[in-house]
Design an enzyme around this catalytic site. Sequence first.
Site, PDB file in Angstrom:
ATOM      1  N   GLN A   1       2.691  -6.434  11.619  1.00 66.33           N
ATOM      2  CA  GLN A   1       3.152  -5.379  12.536  1.00 66.33           C
ATOM      3  C   GLN A   1       2.135  -4.247  12.653  1.00 66.33           C
ATOM      4  O   GLN A   1       1.703  -3.886  13.749  1.00 66.33           O
ATOM      5  CB  GLN A   1       4.479  -4.783  12.043  1.00 66.33           C
ATOM      6  CG  GLN A   1       5.659  -5.728  12.087  1.00 66.33           C
ATOM      7  CD  GLN A   1       6.950  -5.001  11.768  1.00 66.33           C
ATOM      8  OE1 GLN A   1       7.577  -4.419  12.647  1.00 66.33           O
ATOM      9  NE2 GLN A   1       7.364  -5.019  10.523  1.00 66.33           N
ATOM     10  N   LEU A   2       1.740  -3.701  11.503  1.00 57.75           N
ATOM     11  CA  LEU A   2       0.818  -2.564  11.525  1.00 57.75           C
ATOM     12  C   LEU A   2      -0.583  -2.980  11.947  1.00 57.75           C
ATOM     13  O   LEU A   2      -1.241  -2.275  12.723  1.00 57.75           O
ATOM     14  CB  LEU A   2       0.788  -1.898  10.141  1.00 57.75           C
ATOM     15  CG  LEU A   2      -0.095  -0.659  10.009  1.00 57.75           C
ATOM     16  CD1 LEU A   2       0.295   0.425  11.008  1.00 57.75           C
ATOM     17  CD2 LEU A   2      -0.034  -0.124   8.575  1.00 57.75           C
TER      18      LEU A   2
ATOM     19  N   ASP B   1      -9.601 -13.915   2.617  1.00 55.88           N
ATOM     20  CA  ASP B   1      -8.536 -13.970   1.614  1.00 55.88           C
ATOM     21  C   ASP B   1      -8.753 -12.806   0.649  1.00 55.88           C
ATOM     22  O   ASP B   1      -9.650 -12.842  -0.193  1.00 55.88           O
ATOM     23  CB  ASP B   1      -8.590 -15.303   0.868  1.00 55.88           C
ATOM     24  CG  ASP B   1      -7.512 -15.413  -0.195  1.00 55.88           C
ATOM     25  OD1 ASP B   1      -6.705 -14.464  -0.335  1.00 55.88           O
ATOM     26  OD2 ASP B   1      -7.477 -16.448  -0.907  1.00 55.88           O
TER      27      ASP B   1
ATOM     28  N   TYR C   1       2.769  -8.489   0.609  1.00 58.49           N
ATOM     29  CA  TYR C   1       3.920  -9.385   0.494  1.00 58.49           C
ATOM     30  C   TYR C   1       5.144  -8.494   0.669  1.00 58.49           C
ATOM     31  O   TYR C   1       5.446  -7.677  -0.196  1.00 58.49           O
ATOM     32  CB  TYR C   1       3.926 -10.069  -0.876  1.00 58.49           C
ATOM     33  CG  TYR C   1       4.983 -11.142  -1.013  1.00 58.49           C
ATOM     34  CD1 TYR C   1       4.641 -12.491  -1.001  1.00 58.49           C
ATOM     35  CD2 TYR C   1       6.338 -10.825  -1.159  1.00 58.49           C
ATOM     36  CE1 TYR C   1       5.617 -13.483  -1.132  1.00 58.49           C
ATOM     37  CE2 TYR C   1       7.311 -11.792  -1.280  1.00 58.49           C
ATOM     38  CZ  TYR C   1       6.944 -13.122  -1.264  1.00 58.49           C
ATOM     39  OH  TYR C   1       7.909 -14.101  -1.380  1.00 58.49           O
TER      40      TYR C   1
ATOM     41  N   THR D   1       4.859   2.068   0.117  1.00 58.45           N
ATOM     42  CA  THR D   1       6.261   1.950   0.520  1.00 58.45           C
ATOM     43  C   THR D   1       7.187   2.947  -0.183  1.00 58.45           C
ATOM     44  O   THR D   1       6.882   3.426  -1.285  1.00 58.45           O
ATOM     45  CB  THR D   1       6.759   0.515   0.207  1.00 58.45           C
ATOM     46  OG1 THR D   1       8.168   0.425   0.449  1.00 58.45           O
ATOM     47  CG2 THR D   1       6.525   0.150  -1.258  1.00 58.45           C
ATOM     48  N   ASP D   2       8.316   3.225   0.448  1.00 54.99           N
ATOM     49  CA  ASP D   2       9.371   4.040  -0.163  1.00 54.99           C
ATOM     50  C   ASP D   2      10.002   3.342  -1.364  1.00 54.99           C
ATOM     51  O   ASP D   2      10.671   3.983  -2.177  1.00 54.99           O
ATOM     52  CB  ASP D   2      10.446   4.372   0.877  1.00 54.99           C
ATOM     53  CG  ASP D   2      11.098   3.131   1.476  1.00 54.99           C
ATOM     54  OD1 ASP D   2      10.369   2.156   1.761  1.00 54.99           O
ATOM     55  OD2 ASP D   2      12.325   3.125   1.690  1.00 54.99           O
TER      56      ASP D   2
ATOM     57  N   TYR E   1       9.125  -6.016  -5.547  1.00 53.98           N
ATOM     58  CA  TYR E   1       8.314  -5.499  -4.450  1.00 53.98           C
ATOM     59  C   TYR E   1       7.824  -4.085  -4.761  1.00 53.98           C
ATOM     60  O   TYR E   1       6.634  -3.777  -4.668  1.00 53.98           O
ATOM     61  CB  TYR E   1       9.131  -5.525  -3.154  1.00 53.98           C
ATOM     62  CG  TYR E   1       8.466  -4.847  -1.979  1.00 53.98           C
ATOM     63  CD1 TYR E   1       7.272  -5.342  -1.446  1.00 53.98           C
ATOM     64  CD2 TYR E   1       9.023  -3.700  -1.409  1.00 53.98           C
ATOM     65  CE1 TYR E   1       6.654  -4.710  -0.364  1.00 53.98           C
ATOM     66  CE2 TYR E   1       8.423  -3.072  -0.333  1.00 53.98           C
ATOM     67  CZ  TYR E   1       7.239  -3.582   0.185  1.00 53.98           C
ATOM     68  OH  TYR E   1       6.628  -2.950   1.249  1.00 53.98           O
TER      69      TYR E   1
END
Length: 291
Positions: free
Chosen positions: A17-18, A43, A68, A108-109, A132
């Site tokens: 997406q980003l 990779d 991921y 991430t939050d 995660y």
Amino acid sequence: MNKTKMKNILITGANGQLGNEMRVLSAENKEYNYFFTDVAELDICDEQAVMSFVKDHHIHVIVNCAAYTAVDKAEDNLNLCTKLNSDAVGYLAKAAEANEAELIQVSTDYVFDGTNHLPYKETDATCPNSVYGVTKLKGEANAVEHCKKAMIIRTAWLYSTFGNNFVKTMIRLGKEREALGVVFDQIGTPTYARDLARAIFAAINKGVVPGIYHFSNEGVCSWYDFTKSIHRIAGITTCKVSPLHTDEYPAKAPRPNYSVLDKTKIKNTYGIEIPHWEESLKACIDELNAQ
């Protein structure tokens, strides 16, 4: 380092997406030379391949959009999640440092447990409670440890016209079903990936000021509120959306109940204005309708 005036920018995870939004906005930022890679081209879990690519292409800025992100599947895939979200970030950071390049690492939050009741600041204690979140926090640490010019941008509830995401799923389900239950007791802020990409370009244009930053759109909502707005803007009137408690919708990985991010630092450092989430949601849905 490359002595030419044009900066070379490496964007990993370019098919996500980003990464796709960075590609769209690269047309507005023609003063740079871009290398858009995904796993087929580079990779990032291969340390030597990363080092060689950054050196051979004289990279000045690395924007790592690869991760991921399957939060529930991550609970059963610790090794793969660690490789991509933590180890690979270390390889990119080492390659950046060796070539005097800047690194922008997207986080991430989920590094927070979501027990706050005020918007999270960059200085608040982290406490991830999912695989995660744990692996993304390790990635942050690797970025900062191995690269002096590392910028971490934590974001939340990301969506765009590209790939699979909550907005597209709710539009599809709204058209398919007569009724839908959506969690109302998890509070945060949606983030249009194009707005995040604009913030990243603001950092590239000014020059990376190392440190941790938070970015999402402005405003606050629950997933239930978010869905109601998605359906209203998309013109879906045939699906009844009802609020659910988190425990009525069991998931393998725990979600933060409150993950609103304080954006003061990134706004002040880079002089950016951030749109309200509903304004950006409308822009995204308008673009989806035009496709």
